[in-house]
Design an enzyme around this catalytic site. Structure first.
Site, PDB file in Angstrom:
ATOM      1  N   HIS A 207       0.831  -1.205   0.000  1.00  0.00           N
ATOM      2  CA  HIS A 207       0.000   0.000   0.000  1.00  0.00           C
ATOM      3  C   HIS A 207       0.874   1.267   0.000  1.00  0.00           C
ATOM      4  CE1 HIS A 207      -3.383  -2.604   0.809  1.00  0.00           C
ATOM      5  NE2 HIS A 207      -4.215  -1.577   0.849  1.00  0.00           N
ATOM      6  N   HIS A 255       0.521  -3.876   9.195  1.00  0.00           N
ATOM      7  CA  HIS A 255       1.926  -3.718   8.833  1.00  0.00           C
ATOM      8  C   HIS A 255       2.680  -3.138  10.013  1.00  0.00           C
ATOM      9  CE1 HIS A 255       2.456  -4.766   4.624  1.00  0.00           C
ATOM     10  NE2 HIS A 255       1.351  -4.118   4.312  1.00  0.00           N
TER      11      HIS A 255
END
Length: 296
Positions: A207, A255
């Site tokens: 991302h 993450h």
């Protein structure tokens, strides 16, 4: 302050921390834009004069011909290209340093773990809900259609070089991210809130790198095709989106912090290397007066 205390402080003051980071990035962008607008032409003129003045002396030095060739190449490429190449190299070095710091018992890895644990305790449901929406701006399901629309528009306008470059940069960046994930094979942090889910390896963040590449390149293309008064707003919007998408992955605990930093570093290296190529092509157009393959 211990790593755990610092991570808890960041988690507790999440909105303030994100605001400071975003404003700091925007301030940096504004300062860079101001300096380039106010002094850019003057600095480039002085630099060209300096290069022209010392060029004859350099040619007389007893150094290998290859060095002279590099010198002449640097003069032809121009300041913009050299600056982009420098940023790309620095980003590559940064990526290597970040990758080296995610090993077991490394300081960065310990901070990652502490921050993820602190966010799991202190991130509110409202915060998670907001960033669960923001993070979709970096989803493949959003970026791929956006990239396809931009590519079609450029093909429709017969900007062949830009269209091909756009496709290669965006698609190639995504594929390289997959390869890097497979190389590092880092597991994701655990999360139980249910506001977001992610699969596959964790480092570097897809991302973060995807947002950096797509929105960064889109901002660059808009800037070179727009009037100067639009440059700063475009850069500010792109930077805000990139920052929010990246940090949404940390806040949602899908993450680690270093995954996002690694994604930014990889995205910056990949993007600025291609921008250097585009700037070199633009400079060649200006020098030779090429038509038919214009990119600006």
């Amino acid at each position: 302050m211990t790593t755990e205390k610092f991570a808890e402080f960041l988690a507790v003051h999440l909105w303030a921390v994100l605001l400071v980071i975003t404003l700091g990035m925007l301030l940096g962008a504004w300062l860079l834009w101001y300096v380039l607008q106010r002094y850019g032409a003057r600095v480039m003129g002085r630099l060209q004069e300096l290069l022209a003045g010392i060029g004859p002396h350099v040619r007389r030095l007893p150094i290998p011909g290859a060095v002279h060739g590099v010198w002449q190449l640097a003069r032809r490429l121009g300041v913009q290209v050299l600056l982009s190449m420098t940023i790309a190299i620095m980003a590559c070095v940064g990526f290597v340093e970040i990758a080296d710091g995610i090993g077991v018992d490394e300081d960065l890895e310990q901070f990652d773990t502490a921050l993820s644990a602190a966010l799991s305790q202190h991130a509110s449901e409202q915060q998670l809900r907001i960033f669960a929406v923001v993070t979709h701006l970096g989803d493949k399901g959003f970026l791929i259609p956006l990239a396809a629309i931009v590519a079609v528009l450029m093909l429709f306008r017969r900007r062949w070089v830009l269209a091909i470059t756009w496709i290669v940069v965006t698609a190639g960046g995504g594929l390289l991210n997959v390869v890097l994930k497979a190389i590092f094979e880092r597991s994701r942090p655990e999360h139980l809130h249910g506001f977001a889910s992610a699969h596959g390896w964790s480092f570097p963040s897809g991302h973060s790198s995807g947002a950096f590449i797509v929105y960064g390149l889109l901002a660059y293309l808009i800037v070179i095709h727009s009037k100067p008064r639009w440059h700063l707003p475009v850069a500010a919007i792109a930077m805000t989106v990139i920052v929010c998408v990246g940090f949404s992955r940390v806040i949602l605990q899908v993450h680690y912090f270093s995954d996002v930093l690694g994604g930014y570093a990889f995205g910056a290296a990949w993007l600025t290397a291609w921008i250097a190529g585009l700037e070199a092509f633009r400079r060649r157009q200006q020098d030779t007066g090429l038509t038919g393959t214009k990119i600006s």
